[in-house]
Design a protein around this motif. Structure first.
Motif, PDB file in Angstrom:
ATOM      1  N   ASP A  10       0.779  -1.241   0.000  1.00 29.97           N
ATOM      2  CA  ASP A  10       0.000   0.000   0.000  1.00 29.97           C
ATOM      3  C   ASP A  10       0.813   1.293   0.000  1.00 29.97           C
ATOM      4  OD1 ASP A  10      -2.077  -1.788   0.118  1.00 29.97           O
ATOM      5  OD2 ASP A  10      -2.704  -1.275   2.145  1.00 29.97           O
ATOM      6  N   GLN A  12       1.160   3.805  -1.920  1.00 29.61           N
ATOM      7  CA  GLN A  12       0.462   4.314  -3.084  1.00 29.61           C
ATOM      8  C   GLN A  12       0.463   5.845  -3.098  1.00 29.61           C
ATOM      9  OE1 GLN A  12      -2.533   1.064  -1.937  1.00 29.61           O
ATOM     10  NE2 GLN A  12      -3.289   1.760  -3.947  1.00 29.61           N
ATOM     11  N   ARG A  48      -1.466  -3.566  -3.563  1.00 29.96           N
ATOM     12  CA  ARG A  48      -2.160  -2.276  -3.657  1.00 29.96           C
ATOM     13  C   ARG A  48      -3.549  -2.411  -3.063  1.00 29.96           C
ATOM     14  NH1 ARG A  48      -1.264  -1.170  -9.918  1.00 29.96           N
ATOM     15  NH2 ARG A  48      -2.524  -3.037  -9.881  1.00 29.96           N
ATOM     16  N   HIS A  49      -3.982  -1.347  -2.388  1.00 27.50           N
ATOM     17  CA  HIS A  49      -5.331  -1.325  -1.828  1.00 27.50           C
ATOM     18  C   HIS A  49      -6.275  -0.607  -2.787  1.00 27.50           C
ATOM     19  CE1 HIS A  49      -8.087  -1.810   1.561  1.00 27.50           C
ATOM     20  NE2 HIS A  49      -8.651  -0.703   1.100  1.00 27.50           N
ATOM     21  N   LEU A  57      -8.150   5.800  -3.072  1.00 25.60           N
ATOM     22  CA  LEU A  57      -7.441   4.621  -3.585  1.00 25.60           C
ATOM     23  C   LEU A  57      -8.323   3.817  -4.548  1.00 25.60           C
ATOM     24  CD1 LEU A  57      -5.638   3.420  -0.331  1.00 25.60           C
ATOM     25  CD2 LEU A  57      -4.700   4.782  -2.209  1.00 25.60           C
ATOM     26  N   TRP A  64      -4.204   5.519  -6.782  1.00 20.58           N
ATOM     27  CA  TRP A  64      -4.131   4.062  -6.569  1.00 20.58           C
ATOM     28  C   TRP A  64      -2.773   3.494  -6.962  1.00 20.58           C
ATOM     29  CZ3 TRP A  64      -4.486   0.329 -10.735  1.00 20.58           C
ATOM     30  CH2 TRP A  64      -4.752  -0.983 -10.321  1.00 20.58           C
ATOM     31  N   ASP A  80      -3.763  -7.010  -5.863  1.00 23.98           N
ATOM     32  CA  ASP A  80      -4.708  -5.989  -5.429  1.00 23.98           C
ATOM     33  C   ASP A  80      -5.634  -6.560  -4.365  1.00 23.98           C
ATOM     34  OD1 ASP A  80      -3.818  -3.891  -7.154  1.00 23.98           O
ATOM     35  OD2 ASP A  80      -4.758  -4.956  -8.825  1.00 23.98           O
ATOM     36  N   CYS A 114      -3.168  -2.294   7.608  1.00 23.71           N
ATOM     37  CA  CYS A 114      -2.830  -3.354   6.658  1.00 23.71           C
ATOM     38  C   CYS A 114      -1.538  -4.088   7.001  1.00 23.71           C
ATOM     39  CB  CYS A 114      -2.795  -2.797   5.244  1.00 23.71           C
ATOM     40  SG  CYS A 114      -4.420  -2.146   4.762  1.00 23.71           S
TER      41      CYS A 114
END
Length: 180
Positions: A10, A12, A48-49, A57, A64, A80, A114
Motif C-alpha cells: 500500500d 500508493q 495495492r489497496h 485509492l 491508486w 490488489d 494493513c
C-alpha cells in the motif's frame, strides 16, 4: 532452505500524498530494501489497496498507483486487495506457495491497519516474518501519533510474537547472505 520475498504493501500515490510519519525516511528505507532485494535475487511483490469507487485509492486512478519513488520493475508481481489483509481473496498465498516462499520481509503502509493484519495473517499461515525497523509508517490519529503507533507495533505487538523486528542494515545483511 527458506525462500524469501520482500512485500511492499500500500505505498500508493494518494497515501504518501497525505504525508505519513517520517515520509522521506520511510521511502528511502523502502528504496534501500528494494535495491538489496533486487541485487540478491529476492522476489519483490507489491500489494495495492483498492478503496472502491470515489475513494482516494479507487482502482485505476492516479492515487491508486504505487508511489513513483518505489515503482515496480517489469515482471514484479502486484496483487490488489480491498481489505486490510494482503492475503484475503488476492491469490497471494497461493502464489507464495507455488514459488516455495516461506519467509516474508514486510514493509509498507499503514502500520496499524494493513501491515498489522498482514503480519498476523502471515504468522497464522506459518510464514517467518521479518519487519525492518522504520519500514512501515502510518498517520497521527485522535488517540496516538504516527511515531507512537510505529514504535508500539514494532516493539510491543510484533517483535518476538508475530515477527522479528530488526534494523534495516541487519535485514540487508540477511538478504546478501541469502544470495551467496
Amino acid at each position: 532452505m527458506s525462500k524469501t520475498a520482500l512485500l511492499v504493501i500500500d505505498v500508493q500515490q494518494a497515501l504518501v500524498g497525505l504525508h505519513p510519519y517520517r515520509e522521506d525516511e520511510f521511502l528511502a528505507t523502502i528504496r534501500q530494501l528494494l535495491q538489496a532485494a533486487r541485487n540478491s535475487d529476492i522476489e519483490v511483490i507489491y500489494v495495492r489497496h483498492d478503496g472502491g469507487a470515489g475513494d482516494i485509492l479507487e482502482a485505476n486512478t492516479e492515487g491508486w498507483n504505487v508511489h513513483e519513488a518505489i515503482s515496480p520493475k517489469p515482471g514484479e508481481r502486484i496483487f490488489d486487495k480491498n481489505v486490510n489483509s494482503a492475503f484475503r481473496s488476492t491469490g497471494l498465498r497461493e502464489y507464495l506457495t507455488q514459488k516455495g516462499i516461506d519467509r516474508l520481509i514486510l514493509t509498507g503502509m499503514q502500520t496499524d491497519y494493513c501491515i498489522d493484519t498482514t503480519c498476523k495473517v502471515a504468522f497464522e499461515y506459518g510464514y517467518s516474518v521479518i519487519i525492518p525497523k522504520g519500514a512501515t509508517t502510518t498517520f497521527d490519529n485522535k488517540f496516538l501519533s504516527g511515531s507512537l503507533l510505529v514504535d508500539y507495533y514494532e516493539q510491543k505487538i510484533w517483535n518476538g510474537r508475530f515477527a522479528e523486528v530488526i534494523p534495516v542494515n541487519e535485514v540487508i545483511n540477511k538478504m546478501v547472505s541469502i544470495a551467496e
